[in-house]
Design a protein around this motif. Structure first.
Motif, PDB file in Angstrom:
ATOM      1  N   LEU A  88       9.551 -11.045   2.305  1.00 42.41           N
ATOM      2  CA  LEU A  88       9.681  -9.845   1.495  1.00 42.41           C
ATOM      3  C   LEU A  88       9.163 -10.112   0.092  1.00 42.41           C
ATOM      4  CD1 LEU A  88      13.276  -8.589   2.422  1.00 42.41           C
ATOM      5  CD2 LEU A  88      11.108  -7.866   3.408  1.00 42.41           C
ATOM      6  N   SER A  89       8.633  -9.077  -0.559  1.00 43.54           N
ATOM      7  CA  SER A  89       8.152  -9.213  -1.929  1.00 43.54           C
ATOM      8  C   SER A  89       8.255  -7.869  -2.638  1.00 43.54           C
ATOM      9  CB  SER A  89       6.695  -9.700  -1.945  1.00 43.54           C
ATOM     10  OG  SER A  89       6.288 -10.042  -3.260  1.00 43.54           O
ATOM     11  N   CYS A  90       8.420  -7.917  -3.975  1.00 42.79           N
ATOM     12  CA  CYS A  90       8.491  -6.709  -4.796  1.00 42.79           C
ATOM     13  C   CYS A  90       7.106  -6.403  -5.380  1.00 42.79           C
ATOM     14  CB  CYS A  90       9.470  -6.903  -5.961  1.00 42.79           C
ATOM     15  SG  CYS A  90      11.161  -7.256  -5.467  1.00 42.79           S
ATOM     16  N   ILE A  91       6.798  -5.120  -5.500  1.00 41.08           N
ATOM     17  CA  ILE A  91       5.541  -4.721  -6.112  1.00 41.08           C
ATOM     18  C   ILE A  91       5.700  -3.316  -6.679  1.00 41.08           C
ATOM     19  CG2 ILE A  91       4.606  -3.781  -3.951  1.00 41.08           C
ATOM     20  CD1 ILE A  91       1.841  -4.744  -4.877  1.00 41.08           C
ATOM     21  N   HIS A  92       5.052  -3.050  -7.803  1.00 42.39           N
ATOM     22  CA  HIS A  92       5.108  -1.701  -8.367  1.00 42.39           C
ATOM     23  C   HIS A  92       4.296  -0.765  -7.470  1.00 42.39           C
ATOM     24  CE1 HIS A  92       4.616   1.638 -11.180  1.00 42.39           C
ATOM     25  NE2 HIS A  92       5.662   1.130 -11.823  1.00 42.39           N
ATOM     26  N   PRO A  93       4.831   0.431  -7.146  1.00 44.30           N
ATOM     27  CA  PRO A  93       4.120   1.333  -6.223  1.00 44.30           C
ATOM     28  C   PRO A  93       2.716   1.705  -6.696  1.00 44.30           C
ATOM     29  CG  PRO A  93       5.975   2.441  -7.311  1.00 44.30           C
ATOM     30  CD  PRO A  93       6.121   0.988  -7.567  1.00 44.30           C
ATOM     31  N   ALA A  94       2.520   1.831  -8.014  1.00 43.56           N
ATOM     32  CA  ALA A  94       1.189   2.184  -8.526  1.00 43.56           C
ATOM     33  C   ALA A  94       0.194   1.058  -8.257  1.00 43.56           C
ATOM     34  CB  ALA A  94       1.269   2.474 -10.022  1.00 43.56           C
ATOM     35  N   TYR A  95       0.657  -0.193  -8.312  1.00 40.33           N
ATOM     36  CA  TYR A  95      -0.226  -1.333  -8.058  1.00 40.33           C
ATOM     37  C   TYR A  95      -0.553  -1.442  -6.563  1.00 40.33           C
ATOM     38  CZ  TYR A  95      -2.230  -5.984  -8.770  1.00 40.33           C
ATOM     39  OH  TYR A  95      -3.084  -7.057  -8.834  1.00 40.33           O
ATOM     40  N   LEU A  96       0.452  -1.173  -5.704  1.00 43.73           N
ATOM     41  CA  LEU A  96       0.193  -1.155  -4.268  1.00 43.73           C
ATOM     42  C   LEU A  96      -0.797  -0.047  -3.932  1.00 43.73           C
ATOM     43  CD1 LEU A  96       0.869  -2.325  -1.476  1.00 43.73           C
ATOM     44  CD2 LEU A  96       2.752  -0.685  -1.334  1.00 43.73           C
ATOM     45  N   LYS A  97      -0.700   1.086  -4.638  1.00 40.91           N
ATOM     46  CA  LYS A  97      -1.638   2.188  -4.427  1.00 40.91           C
ATOM     47  C   LYS A  97      -3.059   1.745  -4.785  1.00 40.91           C
ATOM     48  CE  LYS A  97      -2.663   6.905  -5.969  1.00 40.91           C
ATOM     49  NZ  LYS A  97      -2.243   8.019  -6.871  1.00 40.91           N
ATOM     50  N   GLU A  98      -3.204   1.008  -5.900  1.00 35.85           N
ATOM     51  CA  GLU A  98      -4.522   0.509  -6.303  1.00 35.85           C
ATOM     52  C   GLU A  98      -5.116  -0.383  -5.220  1.00 35.85           C
ATOM     53  OE1 GLU A  98      -4.576  -1.407 -10.098  1.00 35.85           O
ATOM     54  OE2 GLU A  98      -3.319   0.107 -11.032  1.00 35.85           O
ATOM     55  N   MET A  99      -4.274  -1.171  -4.568  1.00 34.02           N
ATOM     56  CA  MET A  99      -4.744  -2.109  -3.547  1.00 34.02           C
ATOM     57  C   MET A  99      -5.366  -1.408  -2.344  1.00 34.02           C
ATOM     58  SD  MET A  99      -1.855  -5.099  -3.385  1.00 34.02           S
ATOM     59  CE  MET A  99      -1.655  -6.272  -4.732  1.00 34.02           C
ATOM     60  N   GLN A 100      -5.025  -0.141  -2.131  1.00 38.43           N
ATOM     61  CA  GLN A 100      -5.563   0.579  -0.973  1.00 38.43           C
ATOM     62  C   GLN A 100      -7.003   1.027  -1.200  1.00 38.43           C
ATOM     63  OE1 GLN A 100      -3.321   0.118   1.473  1.00 38.43           O
ATOM     64  NE2 GLN A 100      -2.237  -0.729  -0.313  1.00 38.43           N
ATOM     65  N   SER A 101      -7.476   0.934  -2.451  1.00 36.96           N
ATOM     66  CA  SER A 101      -8.838   1.361  -2.769  1.00 36.96           C
ATOM     67  C   SER A 101      -9.858   0.322  -2.285  1.00 36.96           C
ATOM     68  CB  SER A 101      -8.987   1.545  -4.277  1.00 36.96           C
ATOM     69  OG  SER A 101     -10.339   1.756  -4.624  1.00 36.96           O
ATOM     70  N   PRO A 102     -10.956   0.749  -1.646  1.00 32.25           N
ATOM     71  CA  PRO A 102     -11.989  -0.201  -1.204  1.00 32.25           C
ATOM     72  C   PRO A 102     -12.597  -0.995  -2.356  1.00 32.25           C
ATOM     73  CG  PRO A 102     -12.293   1.933  -0.154  1.00 32.25           C
ATOM     74  CD  PRO A 102     -11.250   2.124  -1.225  1.00 32.25           C
ATOM     75  N   SER A 103     -12.546  -0.445  -3.562  1.00 30.85           N
ATOM     76  CA  SER A 103     -13.149  -1.117  -4.714  1.00 30.85           C
ATOM     77  C   SER A 103     -12.181  -2.050  -5.413  1.00 30.85           C
ATOM     78  CB  SER A 103     -13.658  -0.080  -5.720  1.00 30.85           C
ATOM     79  OG  SER A 103     -12.584   0.715  -6.197  1.00 30.85           O
ATOM     80  N   PHE A 104     -10.987  -2.210  -4.868  1.00 27.38           N
ATOM     81  CA  PHE A 104      -9.972  -3.016  -5.551  1.00 27.38           C
ATOM     82  C   PHE A 104     -10.412  -4.469  -5.727  1.00 27.38           C
ATOM     83  CE2 PHE A 104      -6.261  -5.809  -5.616  1.00 27.38           C
ATOM     84  CZ  PHE A 104      -5.541  -5.272  -6.657  1.00 27.38           C
TER      85      PHE A 104
END
Length: 256
Positions: A88-104
């Motif tokens: 398990l790990s914690c992450i800010h939802p906005a940062y996880l959202k950024e990770m879904q971008s192909p350009s991340f």
């Protein structure tokens, strides 16, 4: 253009930030879908169940197990993700959202930047606490006016519909539909008079075709979360009174 990261489980090179103690879990699928949409992590008709966690050398599939709440009014969330190996790990939802971008992948050029993901969670918590410290006196005055000992478990409510409105969602960057409830009471041996509360005007609630003035009873969980003010909303959907409590995932709704 998709990033060229190997789609593998790379546990040895992953930086974990496990939750410290208990965290909120989802009541059911509807609650999960409501929170994931609130965080802006899924905009499709069928809410996503898996997400990409990306680092400089690899990316891994994760699922969302729950979330933490923090801030003076518990209005901020940290997402708890689970990797395929069970970590398990914690992450800010906005940062996880950024990770879904192909350009991340272009944004993570070094291990130093990867480690900054851990500081994002800590900075978000610190930044949310600073305004609370600055405005301590005004917050204390409001708390003295009405401080409620809210139940943590799912409970039974009675309430009436006050109005329909809009509320700004920072993650989706658009207004969400909400229902404002008045005369909200936690129906238990020692009833708790909440007064005003709000909840999302979900597809489930829309099926009941609610009308202002109607009296309702239902089950749900209540948290202290102030209604975010809408942006550029028509006057009839503007909520002009402070609403400090939110009811999550109301169910077993009946009109009295």
């Amino acid at each position: 253009m998709a990033i060229n990261l190997p789609h593998i489980e790379d546990a040895e090179n992953t930086i974990y930030l496990p939750p410290k103690g208990d965290y909120e879990t989802f009541v059911d699928d509807s609650h999960y879908e409501e929170k994931v949409r609130e965080w802006g992590l899924s905009t499709t008709k069928e809410v996503k169940k898996e997400f990409w966690y990306k680092e400089s050398t690899h990316q891994r599939l994760v699922t969302i197990k729950g979330y933490e709440v923090y801030g003076a009014a518990t209005e901020h969330n940290t997402v708890i993700i689970e990797f395929q190996d069970g970590n398990l790990s914690c992450i800010h939802p906005a940062y996880l959202k950024e990770m879904q971008s192909p350009s991340f992948g272009k944004a993570i050029a070094s291990d130093t930047e990867v480690k900054s993901s851990s500081s994002r969670v800590q900075k978000a918590k610190k930044s949310s606490s600073k305004p609370a410290a600055v405005q301590k006196k005004s917050v204390e005055k409001k708390e003295k006016t009405k401080k409620l000992d809210l139940p943590e478990e799912k409970v039974h409510f009675t309430a009436s519909v006050k109005q329909f409105g809009l509320s700004w969602n920072n993650f989706k960057e658009e207004n969400d539909e909400v229902v404002i409830l008045e005369n909200v009471v936690v129906d238990q041996e020692n009833p708790i008079e909440v007064g005003l509360a709000w909840c999302s005007h979900s597809k489930t609630l829309k099926k009941f075709e609610l009308v202002p003035g109607e009296t309702l009873e239902f089950d749900g969980k209540i948290v202290k979360k102030k209604l975010p003010k809408a942006k550029d909303a028509e006057e009839e959907f503007v909520v002009d009174v402070p609403v400090l409590y939110k009811i999550n995932n109301p169910s077993k709704l009946k009109k009295s």
